[in-house]
Design an enzyme around this catalytic site. Structure first.
Site, PDB file in Angstrom:
ATOM      1  N   HIS A  94       0.862  -1.191   0.000  1.00  0.00           N
ATOM      2  CA  HIS A  94       0.000   0.000   0.000  1.00  0.00           C
ATOM      3  C   HIS A  94       0.892   1.233   0.000  1.00  0.00           C
ATOM      4  CE1 HIS A  94      -2.934   2.996   0.881  1.00  0.00           C
ATOM      5  NE2 HIS A  94      -2.550   3.173   2.118  1.00  0.00           N
ATOM      6  N   HIS A  96       0.848   5.810  -0.967  1.00  0.00           N
ATOM      7  CA  HIS A  96       0.118   7.007  -1.381  1.00  0.00           C
ATOM      8  C   HIS A  96       0.863   7.640  -2.563  1.00  0.00           C
ATOM      9  CE1 HIS A  96      -2.541   7.713   2.358  1.00  0.00           C
ATOM     10  NE2 HIS A  96      -2.055   6.508   2.441  1.00  0.00           N
ATOM     11  N   ASP A 119       0.411  -4.900 -20.479  1.00  0.00           N
ATOM     12  CA  ASP A 119       1.459  -5.855 -20.108  1.00  0.00           C
ATOM     13  C   ASP A 119       1.285  -6.361 -18.676  1.00  0.00           C
ATOM     14  OD1 ASP A 119       2.826  -5.957 -22.505  1.00  0.00           O
ATOM     15  OD2 ASP A 119       4.232  -4.366 -21.991  1.00  0.00           O
ATOM     16  N   HIS A 168      -8.702   7.489  -1.163  1.00  0.00           N
ATOM     17  CA  HIS A 168      -7.601   7.016  -0.342  1.00  0.00           C
ATOM     18  C   HIS A 168      -6.334   6.824  -1.186  1.00  0.00           C
ATOM     19  CE1 HIS A 168      -6.403   4.182   3.203  1.00  0.00           C
ATOM     20  NE2 HIS A 168      -5.362   4.692   2.620  1.00  0.00           N
ATOM     21  N   TYR A 226       7.518 -13.285 -23.665  1.00  0.00           N
ATOM     22  CA  TYR A 226       8.384 -12.178 -23.268  1.00  0.00           C
ATOM     23  C   TYR A 226       9.376 -12.683 -22.237  1.00  0.00           C
ATOM     24  CZ  TYR A 226       9.849  -7.617 -21.463  1.00  0.00           C
ATOM     25  OH  TYR A 226      10.583  -6.528 -21.080  1.00  0.00           O
TER      26      TYR A 226
END
Lengths: 229, 229, 229, 229
Positions: A94, A96, A119, A168, A226
């Protein structure tokens, strides 16, 4: 026993400031040991500049601290909810980060506009609904995990390895803490480019679905070609 | 025999992260030896931090690997198609650089707005049409090269040393790998400035054609007087 | 006696260029010793590259220099007015940081759009009215402090640790010089994200007030549970 | 005799990449010795990474090279025209810095929106008219200097130490090469902030003229009180 996972989670956390994804302490990475169900996560509010591997916190699926001298991240309950809902996940992050958070604040999904997006993400990156007053007043962090799962629905989380939480910011994940951080970097780049593209062409439509599928399967699944595998 | 070209292609590839044009492995540079027709190119999906000159891959015009322990870039067929179409080219670069890719995602050409643009590109930088479902399902990477050539048409590729592939990103080129990278840097700067200019003046028209020609010929062709030549 | 405060104010000033908040000498930090009422502040127009702790200036509440070989910041009277109005403050910072200043130039408050904002600012960040001709012609710097106080009104300054001065730029504060700088960094990040969010969704409404309150009280006040306290 | 000026012009040129104002060789600084009328300027197209003080070129008012082993900047005639028109100038700089050039490409003046602007520029920063076909076909670089002078008109060039050339980019100046570079840095910051402000408030009006005058005279002229003078 968890020393190796602690090292990996520590390294993955340190990659966040190195990659420019966090200001101060605004981010956290966790990793799970699926055999024991134990989760290693960043301590709450500890600055990256002084953090060491010994500061990592080990919690069980109920969020009880089994090892570590610090409180775990205040977002721990979100991580635990996601690990419970999605057995495929090995790591969660997580942040910001600036551009992804800007989309989350605007409460709009990030449309799939090009192969960079395709991708890694097999479609538009969704944004959750806002949490209700009751959800925020209750077990807020766990409810954040629940609304992410609700938004993903039947989508394979490894085909959509990140999401925006309305008002958020982003959560990303992967089969490992390293992959989760990798996807968080990608999400930030995609979020910046989609913002710019949208100001260049306000009548823009999403990319062709056959091009999206081509690029996603070029990198993922049995027909991927790839890389060196 | 190709050691010198390998070194140059390696250096040109390493210039991409140094110039801020790539995230992770999202870019590749190749160079061609026109005497033998052999092409040196970056290996697929290898990270710049660990890549060495020995990881470069040598392929022939049919894409067969003649030297190297890695698979070549997944975009190799695009490079080969461009070398086949345009004998003037000595180097090609593909990136997902932020600003140029944002224009490609918006599927609009970059208008010529000022002398920075005109010093390198003799007109608006075109954007290809989207590839068809059939082209994507077929030899996708080769078709990408074909649609670039189709879009350039009769234009001298050294007068238009870069292009946007719709919903994908930029390809640039030049008489050498070094020039191709130079042009990729220029394209990224131009793409950023044209974006900003467009938000400052939505009724903006392209620059005067006589000023564009003046600046292009000040740096290119027989009457050039910029620099020390 | 003030040596420790001088060191802290010096360090806080040096954090401004390190954090990318100032160009040249466009910023200043002060700290106050509430026992004596003395204020330590950056000297006017001295470059960060050559500044030392001995260049810090000590002034009293009337702005008279009690210690130091330089003139104090030209903004000293603004700092003194704020210290007089708000006994809670221990440190103040003024910058011309790019994104916050852009909002100040546009003369619009920064709406609360997400939890990053809510973690530090308990509502929209206000922008002052323009100063009148008389205020600018009079004791301009002191009037700048007065209009900040007028705009804050009854708001707890530690719940709103920064403000935009119309046509000028941001002032931030906190219980210490370090906190003031921390809040200045946060304001700049918030200002950038709110700008981007606004271009992504022009019909955007501010965040839900219950989410704002949740996040502010998660980090501040008696029920805070973020971090290790 | 010109060794000291050569050193200063060299240092001022090297400040351009250090300050992020140039890509490749897209910029040049000159300085003039008003006693002899000789001008020291950057050589044309030489890369900053390899340039030394000995590469500086000395020209007279007619542009003839009196010292140096390189050709002078292709923009030399623009510099010479400005030195001839404005005896106040001691240094001139030209760049293609991103934000200022974006305004020049949009062909709109930069409005005075805040005190950052007013501290250096006593009003909106003008943009020249486009050069005519004849001017571009003739002595292009000298005509660029003439259109700058035409646009400035009776304005004191030290009160407006920079300008935008339409479809091209910024020129800045000052009493010395160092001041010219300082002003080029300021212009770039101002250009970025004015762009952002304009997208935040499309009905924005320029700043109050009394605030503009206050800030300009706080730093310039007999009543200045900013800094240590």
């Amino acid at each position: 026993m968890l020393e190796q996972l602690k090292q990996r989670v520590f390294d993955a956390n340190m990659a966040l400031p190195a990659r420019g994804l966090v200001t101060f302490t605004w981010g956290n990475v966790s990793g799970i040991d699926r055999k024991t169900g134990l989760v290693v996560i960043k301590p709450s509010g500890v600055e990256y500049e002084v953090m060491t591997i010994d500061d990592m916190v080990v919690v069980n699926a109920q969020g009880e601290v089994l090892d570590g001298h610090f409180k775990p991240s205040s977002d721990t309950a979100t991580h635990l909810e996601l690990y419970a809902q999605f057995p495929e996940l090995g790591g969660i992050v997580h942040t910001h980060s600036t551009y992804a958070t800007s989309w989350a604040q605007a409460s709009v999904p990030i449309p799939a506009l090009g192969t960079t997006h395709a991708d890694y993400f097999a479609g538009a990156i969704p944004c959750t609904r806002p949490l209700s007053r009751e959800e925020v007043a209750g077990q807020y962090e766990m409810e954040t995990g629940k609304v992410i799962a609700e938004t993903l629905g039947e989508t394979d989380p490894l085909h959509m390895p990140g999401i925006l939480v309305s008002q958020h910011g982003p959560f990303c994940w992967g089969e490992s803490p390293e992959q989760a951080v990798h996807n968080a970097v990608v999400l930030e780049v995609i979020a910046k480019m989609a913002w710019i593209s949208g100001t260049l062409n306000r009548q823009m439509s999403p990319m062709d679905s056959y091009l999206l599928n081509k690029h996603f399967t070029r990198k993922h699944g049995p027909d991927a070609y790839y890389g060196q595998k």
